[in-house]
Design a protein around this motif. Structure first.
Motif, PDB file in Angstrom:
ATOM      1  N   GLU A  93       0.820   2.975   1.307  1.00 58.23           N
ATOM      2  CA  GLU A  93       1.379   2.380   0.146  1.00 58.23           C
ATOM      3  C   GLU A  93       2.406   3.409  -0.579  1.00 58.23           C
ATOM      4  O   GLU A  93       3.482   3.205  -0.751  1.00 58.23           O
ATOM      5  CB  GLU A  93       0.475   2.030  -1.162  1.00 58.23           C
ATOM      6  CG  GLU A  93       0.861   1.562  -2.212  1.00 58.23           C
ATOM      7  CD  GLU A  93      -0.297   1.479  -3.083  1.00 58.23           C
ATOM      8  OE1 GLU A  93      -0.229   1.571  -4.310  1.00 58.23           O
ATOM      9  OE2 GLU A  93      -1.650   0.938  -2.826  1.00 58.23           O
ATOM     10  N   GLY A 111       3.322  -3.048   5.838  1.00 60.94           N
ATOM     11  CA  GLY A 111       2.016  -3.444   6.413  1.00 60.94           C
ATOM     12  C   GLY A 111       1.242  -2.253   7.019  1.00 60.94           C
ATOM     13  O   GLY A 111       0.895  -1.470   5.990  1.00 60.94           O
ATOM     14  N   ASN A 128       1.397  -6.282   0.639  1.00 64.88           N
ATOM     15  CA  ASN A 128       0.817  -6.071   1.961  1.00 64.88           C
ATOM     16  C   ASN A 128       0.399  -7.206   2.497  1.00 64.88           C
ATOM     17  O   ASN A 128      -0.964  -7.547   1.961  1.00 64.88           O
ATOM     18  CB  ASN A 128      -0.013  -4.893   2.180  1.00 64.88           C
ATOM     19  CG  ASN A 128      -0.502  -4.450   3.467  1.00 64.88           C
ATOM     20  OD1 ASN A 128      -0.246  -5.405   4.394  1.00 64.88           O
ATOM     21  ND2 ASN A 128      -0.399  -3.262   3.903  1.00 64.88           N
TER      22      ASN A 128
END
Length: 163
Positions: A93, A111, A128
């Motif tokens: 992230e 992803g 995501n």
């Protein structure tokens, strides 16, 4: 505008799950955040309409020649940053957020971790989608739907049957 968001398909062979292809029928755009595995996934998704995306860490030369490592899309007045999110140190992230520190898009799609999530970081919506074909230790496969109109709406779709 309806955008189907996927990542981490990791498909050498086989087909996309019917739960995903059902949503692809009505998609205006498909965004894939990397780890396609083969160009055939790109071609399969192209049957449903326009496809945008980036390559991931497991993607070979055929995908890397076709797609960038990072992309910024302009959709109906909003900007969407797409990156796979792999790298060293920090969380996936944080790497995704840092990849767009100069661009400051409204939405960041990434992803790599296969862990589905939708949340805000400051004023940026982070998505995501998880994986529609490789759930790892998670109980469900997943992808996301991003709807863009005057506002942005995002939702995760979870399903258990990969067929």
């Amino acid at each position: 505008m309806k955008i189907v968001v996927i990542a981490d398909t990791h498909l050498k062979e086989g087909k996309l799950p019917s739960r995903l292809t059902d949503e692809l029928q009505a998609a205006d755009l498909v965004v894939h955040a990397g780890d396609w595995k083969t160009e055939s996934v790109y071609k399969d998704l192209g049957q449903y309409g326009k496809v945008a995306g980036v390559y991931g860490n497991i993607d070979g030369e055929e995908i890397r020649k076709l797609l960038p490592a990072k992309e910024v899309l302009n959709v109906q007045g909003f900007t969407i940053g797409v990156v796979h999110g792999h790298g060293d140190k920090k969380s996936t992230e944080k790497r995704a957020i840092e990849a767009f520190s100069d661009d400051q898009p409204d939405v960041i799609i990434f992803g790599h971790s296969h862990i589905p999530m939708i949340q805000y970081f400051k004023k940026q919506l982070l998505i995501n989608p998880g994986s529609p074909t490789d759930k790892r230790t998670l109980p469900y496969y997943s992808f996301a739907i991003l709807e863009i109109g005057e506002e942005i709406h995002a939702e995760l779709i979870f399903f258990s049957d990969k067929n």
